[in-house]
Scaffold this motif. Structure first.
Motif, PDB file in Angstrom:
ATOM      1  N   ASN A  44     -67.737  82.385 -22.918  1.00 28.23           N
ATOM      2  CA  ASN A  44     -68.633  81.839 -21.893  1.00 28.23           C
ATOM      3  C   ASN A  44     -68.886  82.836 -20.766  1.00 28.23           C
ATOM      4  N   ASP A  45     -67.967  83.787 -20.586  1.00 31.19           N
ATOM      5  CA  ASP A  45     -68.134  84.830 -19.566  1.00 31.19           C
ATOM      6  C   ASP A  45     -68.797  86.087 -20.116  1.00 31.19           C
ATOM      7  N   MET A  93     -66.591  93.202 -16.707  1.00 27.27           N
ATOM      8  CA  MET A  93     -66.816  92.146 -17.687  1.00 27.27           C
ATOM      9  C   MET A  93     -66.237  92.551 -19.038  1.00 27.27           C
ATOM     10  N   PRO A 119     -63.283  80.492 -22.949  1.00 23.99           N
ATOM     11  CA  PRO A 119     -63.714  80.911 -21.601  1.00 23.99           C
ATOM     12  C   PRO A 119     -64.225  82.357 -21.572  1.00 23.99           C
ATOM     13  N   LEU A 120     -63.627  83.236 -22.366  1.00 26.15           N
ATOM     14  CA  LEU A 120     -64.072  84.638 -22.408  1.00 26.15           C
ATOM     15  C   LEU A 120     -65.477  84.742 -23.010  1.00 26.15           C
TER      16      LEU A 120
END
Length: 187
Positions: free
Chosen positions: A41-42, A1, A38-39
């Motif tokens: 959200n991840d 991650m 998006p990053l």
């Protein structure tokens, strides 16, 4: 991650951008934001910047805007040496001071004024060892200062788990065309 992401790229003058009203800035900022969301959200938590004028200061402005919607997102300004802004004009210094004031963490990595290029090399090594990935605004066909950290990041990624995200001229062209279509549809 991906928890900690370095963002870097061209200095403003390398792109022929000499004031804050240049239309290219909004395109670059939109491209960076589109990659960041998006990053985030991840699970992305930290953006690491050295605070140079151009892509890095624009990235700081994007993070400040995104913090309204993503308050858990933080950014650090880690300069390669003390007083990197001392030769900048007053307007650029004021903007930089505002970016520093809003940062969640600020330090100078070598804790001394500019001496030699080794300070940039040490900053690059520190950034790689203390992040999970790097977003670089850079195009192979338009060489500039980001080529050094890009090469170092690619070498690092061969040995360690490290993600490199690139925004190149094609990506910026796509964003510009999408924005043009959006503006055309709204008028």
């Amino acid at each position: 991650m991906l928890n900690r992401l370095v963002i870097t790229g061209y200095k403003a003058h390398e792109l022929g951008i000499f004031n804050d009203t240049h239309p290219g800035i909004s395109i670059i900022k939109k491209a960076i934001q589109d990659r960041l969301i998006p990053l985030i959200n991840d699970g992305l938590e930290w953006i690491i910047l050295s605070g140079q004028l151009g892509v890095e200061t624009w990235a700081a402005e994007i993070v400040m805007d995104l913090q309204m919607e993503y308050p858990e997102l933080k950014y650090a300004i880690m300069t390669p040496f003390l007083d990197q802004e001392k030769n900048w004009n007053e307007a650029k210094q004021e903007k930089y001071e505002m970016i520093l004031a809003q940062a969640d963490f600020v330090t100078s990595l070598t804790k001394r004024p500019y001496e030699a290029p080794w300070q940039f090399i040490e900053k690059n090594k520190f950034f790689l060892k203390n992040s999970d990935g790097m977003l670089i605004v850079y195009d192979e066909e338009n060489e500039g200062s980001p080529k050094y950290i890009k090469k170092l990041a690619e070498q690092y990624a061969e040995r360690y788990e490290y993600e490199i995200f690139l925004i190149n001229a094609y990506d910026l062209q796509v964003v510009a065309e999408e924005e043009q279509i959006k503006n055309w549809e709204q008028s």
